[in-house]
Design a protein around this motif. Structure first.
Motif, PDB file in Angstrom:
ATOM      1  N   ALA A 175     -17.193  15.984   9.619  1.00 28.72           N
ATOM      2  CA  ALA A 175     -16.942  14.958   8.601  1.00 28.72           C
ATOM      3  C   ALA A 175     -18.239  14.274   8.208  1.00 28.72           C
ATOM      4  O   ALA A 175     -18.486  14.015   7.022  1.00 28.72           O
ATOM      5  CB  ALA A 175     -15.927  13.943   9.122  1.00 28.72           C
ATOM      6  N   ALA A 176     -19.100  13.981   9.192  1.00 30.31           N
ATOM      7  CA  ALA A 176     -20.396  13.354   8.886  1.00 30.31           C
ATOM      8  C   ALA A 176     -21.245  14.277   8.025  1.00 30.31           C
ATOM      9  O   ALA A 176     -21.892  13.837   7.065  1.00 30.31           O
ATOM     10  CB  ALA A 176     -21.121  13.003  10.176  1.00 30.31           C
ATOM     11  N   TRP A 177     -21.245  15.578   8.370  1.00 27.31           N
ATOM     12  CA  TRP A 177     -21.990  16.531   7.557  1.00 27.31           C
ATOM     13  C   TRP A 177     -21.468  16.559   6.129  1.00 27.31           C
ATOM     14  O   TRP A 177     -22.255  16.570   5.162  1.00 27.31           O
ATOM     15  CB  TRP A 177     -21.882  17.934   8.165  1.00 27.31           C
ATOM     16  CG  TRP A 177     -22.120  19.018   7.147  1.00 27.31           C
ATOM     17  CD1 TRP A 177     -23.324  19.402   6.631  1.00 27.31           C
ATOM     18  CD2 TRP A 177     -21.129  19.813   6.489  1.00 27.31           C
ATOM     19  NE1 TRP A 177     -23.146  20.397   5.690  1.00 27.31           N
ATOM     20  CE2 TRP A 177     -21.805  20.658   5.586  1.00 27.31           C
ATOM     21  CE3 TRP A 177     -19.738  19.889   6.577  1.00 27.31           C
ATOM     22  CZ2 TRP A 177     -21.132  21.571   4.776  1.00 27.31           C
ATOM     23  CZ3 TRP A 177     -19.060  20.794   5.785  1.00 27.31           C
ATOM     24  CH2 TRP A 177     -19.754  21.633   4.897  1.00 27.31           C
ATOM     25  N   LYS A 178     -20.148  16.557   5.954  1.00 28.31           N
ATOM     26  CA  LYS A 178     -19.575  16.657   4.612  1.00 28.31           C
ATOM     27  C   LYS A 178     -19.929  15.441   3.767  1.00 28.31           C
ATOM     28  O   LYS A 178     -20.251  15.569   2.579  1.00 28.31           O
ATOM     29  CB  LYS A 178     -18.051  16.803   4.711  1.00 28.31           C
ATOM     30  CG  LYS A 178     -17.397  17.182   3.381  1.00 28.31           C
ATOM     31  CD  LYS A 178     -17.898  18.535   2.898  1.00 28.31           C
ATOM     32  CE  LYS A 178     -17.251  18.953   1.589  1.00 28.31           C
ATOM     33  NZ  LYS A 178     -17.741  20.274   1.122  1.00 28.31           N
ATOM     34  N   VAL A 179     -19.901  14.262   4.355  1.00 31.08           N
ATOM     35  CA  VAL A 179     -20.260  13.049   3.617  1.00 31.08           C
ATOM     36  C   VAL A 179     -21.719  13.123   3.164  1.00 31.08           C
ATOM     37  O   VAL A 179     -22.050  12.846   2.009  1.00 31.08           O
ATOM     38  CB  VAL A 179     -20.023  11.800   4.477  1.00 31.08           C
ATOM     39  CG1 VAL A 179     -20.577  10.557   3.793  1.00 31.08           C
ATOM     40  CG2 VAL A 179     -18.535  11.617   4.749  1.00 31.08           C
ATOM     41  N   LEU A 180     -22.603  13.509   4.079  1.00 33.85           N
ATOM     42  CA  LEU A 180     -24.022  13.612   3.740  1.00 33.85           C
ATOM     43  C   LEU A 180     -24.258  14.687   2.684  1.00 33.85           C
ATOM     44  O   LEU A 180     -25.094  14.521   1.789  1.00 33.85           O
ATOM     45  CB  LEU A 180     -24.838  13.917   4.992  1.00 33.85           C
ATOM     46  CG  LEU A 180     -24.866  12.800   6.047  1.00 33.85           C
ATOM     47  CD1 LEU A 180     -25.510  13.304   7.331  1.00 33.85           C
ATOM     48  CD2 LEU A 180     -25.615  11.582   5.518  1.00 33.85           C
ATOM     49  N   ASP A 181     -23.524  15.778   2.777  1.00 36.71           N
ATOM     50  CA  ASP A 181     -23.658  16.855   1.794  1.00 36.71           C
ATOM     51  C   ASP A 181     -23.243  16.370   0.405  1.00 36.71           C
ATOM     52  O   ASP A 181     -23.906  16.677  -0.595  1.00 36.71           O
ATOM     53  CB  ASP A 181     -22.804  18.049   2.228  1.00 36.71           C
ATOM     54  CG  ASP A 181     -23.001  19.260   1.333  1.00 36.71           C
ATOM     55  OD1 ASP A 181     -24.158  19.667   1.126  1.00 36.71           O
ATOM     56  OD2 ASP A 181     -21.991  19.789   0.819  1.00 36.71           O
ATOM     57  N   ILE A 182     -22.165  15.613   0.327  1.00 34.62           N
ATOM     58  CA  ILE A 182     -21.710  15.075  -0.964  1.00 34.62           C
ATOM     59  C   ILE A 182     -22.754  14.122  -1.542  1.00 34.62           C
ATOM     60  O   ILE A 182     -23.077  14.173  -2.734  1.00 34.62           O
ATOM     61  CB  ILE A 182     -20.356  14.357  -0.783  1.00 34.62           C
ATOM     62  CG1 ILE A 182     -19.258  15.377  -0.476  1.00 34.62           C
ATOM     63  CG2 ILE A 182     -19.991  13.549  -2.030  1.00 34.62           C
ATOM     64  CD1 ILE A 182     -17.924  14.747  -0.098  1.00 34.62           C
ATOM     65  N   LEU A 183     -23.319  13.259  -0.706  1.00 30.00           N
ATOM     66  CA  LEU A 183     -24.310  12.296  -1.187  1.00 30.00           C
ATOM     67  C   LEU A 183     -25.577  12.994  -1.679  1.00 30.00           C
ATOM     68  O   LEU A 183     -26.107  12.654  -2.748  1.00 30.00           O
ATOM     69  CB  LEU A 183     -24.654  11.308  -0.072  1.00 30.00           C
ATOM     70  CG  LEU A 183     -23.538  10.354   0.374  1.00 30.00           C
ATOM     71  CD1 LEU A 183     -24.016   9.502   1.548  1.00 30.00           C
ATOM     72  CD2 LEU A 183     -23.085   9.462  -0.774  1.00 30.00           C
ATOM     73  N   VAL A 184     -26.059  13.974  -0.916  1.00 29.45           N
ATOM     74  CA  VAL A 184     -27.292  14.657  -1.297  1.00 29.45           C
ATOM     75  C   VAL A 184     -27.075  15.506  -2.549  1.00 29.45           C
ATOM     76  O   VAL A 184     -27.973  15.614  -3.397  1.00 29.45           O
ATOM     77  CB  VAL A 184     -27.819  15.500  -0.126  1.00 29.45           C
ATOM     78  CG1 VAL A 184     -29.001  16.362  -0.565  1.00 29.45           C
ATOM     79  CG2 VAL A 184     -28.245  14.595   1.021  1.00 29.45           C
ATOM     80  N   ASP A 185     -25.904  16.128  -2.681  1.00 34.20           N
ATOM     81  CA  ASP A 185     -25.607  16.870  -3.916  1.00 34.20           C
ATOM     82  C   ASP A 185     -25.650  15.937  -5.126  1.00 34.20           C
ATOM     83  O   ASP A 185     -26.110  16.323  -6.209  1.00 34.20           O
ATOM     84  CB  ASP A 185     -24.232  17.530  -3.817  1.00 34.20           C
ATOM     85  CG  ASP A 185     -24.248  18.771  -2.945  1.00 34.20           C
ATOM     86  OD1 ASP A 185     -25.355  19.252  -2.612  1.00 34.20           O
ATOM     87  OD2 ASP A 185     -23.159  19.257  -2.573  1.00 34.20           O
TER      88      ASP A 185
END
Length: 357
Positions: A175-185
């Motif tokens: 979940a932490a990875w997915k949040v960071l991935d959304i923000l960086v995208d």
């Protein structure tokens, strides 16, 4: 897997008078979702935090995902009591306005990232709203993750889990990875939009004879600097997640975090280049404005010089003396006019040859 409570007891945040005299809202008012993720799939119903923990403990696998929006100190303290969250994390989660970072408190990770939103400069009245930032905080422990957003926009993260069950089966770190991935995208999308704006500014400044507003360059310089402050510090947090905390972040998640880190570094370099290009544009704009002012002053001086010659002739023949050459001559007036015209014409040709006008 049973949730191991932290040995630290939540500390009651300092009373700064903000909520004094106001009704204390229950923690449920700040919770956007409380879902249980089992085998990578989010169960369809929402739970209360206590019920979600009990369900995971009885089942022996899965984790709890709580999403919150701008909790106050009372709400955050209540939730911290449920999950045994460290007192320092509680204080930071309420205050917000943190720089991107990663901190560990025993068996808990506290991750802070900044969100960025972009609006075209033609769509806003206040130019400081072109780039606005928010904050996303994540509290990750064994068997739970809590995401807290302050003035940040995120998709329905519980629904996002349904799209990648293999990753979410690895636990809260997914979940932490997915949040960071959304923000960086989102960083990358905004970087592409800003690239178009900077290209337009460069074309506007360096096109001969074009008019431009230097205030617009200063405006984008300020907004890009704000974005740089939001993006750049995240690199250190991502590095720490990749290199350390292997007991809480599975190897596969760390591999995906490397990809997020690569994208973040690319955006970071692009934003830095925008900052440098805008600095060069400011210097070029100031030089161009100075040159234009010098050219204008030369033109004005030339015009004044051409008007001064007829004034000189008229001033001489306007003196009140009885004995003056050509004073009583029949052709004196037309000759003086002709002299004025010839002098002005000669000055005009000379200024034109020297490109003063």
């Amino acid at each position: 897997m049973a949730v191991v409570p932290s040995p630290f007891k939540p500390r009651k945040p300092k009373d700064n008078g903000q909520h004094r005299g106001k009704e204390q809202l229950p923690v449920e008012r700040a919770i956007e979702h409380c879902r249980v993720i089992v085998d990578g799939k989010a169960l369809p119903e929402d739970f209360s935090p206590a019920a979600a923990q009990d369900y995971v403990e009885e089942l022996g696998r899965g984790f709890v995902w709580v999403g919150m929006r701008e909790p106050d100190s009372h709400q955050m303290t209540d939730l911290a009591a449920e999950f045994g969250i460290h007192e320092l994390i509680v204080e930071d989660a309420v205050v917000a306005h943190q720089r991107p970072k990663l901190e560990r408190y025993d068996d808990q990770l506290f991750i802070v990232a900044r969100s960025i939103n972009y609006r075209d400069h033609d769509e806003v009245d206040d130019k400081r709203q072109i780039i606005s930032t928010g904050e996303v905080q994540m509290i990750m422990g064994h068997g739970f993750i809590i995401t807290i957003r302050h003035a940040a926009k995120l998709p329905d993260l519980a629904q996002v889990a349904a799209g990648d069950t293999q990753m979410f089966a690895l636990g809260p770190a997914a979940a932490a990875w997915k949040v960071l991935d959304i923000l960086v995208d989102r960083y990358a999308e905004i970087s592409e939009l800003l690239a178009v704006e900077v290209d337009e500014l460069e074309e506007m400044v360096f096109t001969p004879g074009s008019t431009f507003e230097i205030d617009r360059i200063y405006m984008f310089k300020r907004e890009i600097l704000e974005m740089r402050h939001a993006v750049a510090p995240l690199s250190a947090a991502l590095k720490a997640m990749i290199a350390n905390h292997k007991d809480m972040i599975p190897k596969k998640i760390r591999s995906y975090l490397r990809d997020v880190h690569d994208h973040e570094l690319l955006v970071k370099d692009q934003v830095s280049s925008f900052d440098e290009r805008l600095s060069a544009l400011i210097d070029a704009s100031v030089a161009k404005v100075t040159m234009q002012q010098n050219a204008d002053m030369r033109t004005i001086s030339a015009v004044v010089g051409m008007w001064a010659a007829p004034t000189l002739v008229a001033g001489i023949y306007g003196m009140n003396f009885d004995v003056m050459p050509e004073l009583h001559w029949a052709f004196g007036y037309p000759m003086s006019i002709l002299l004025m015209v010839l002098v002005v014409a000669a000055l005009f040709l000379w200024f034109k040859k020297n490109k003063w006008i």
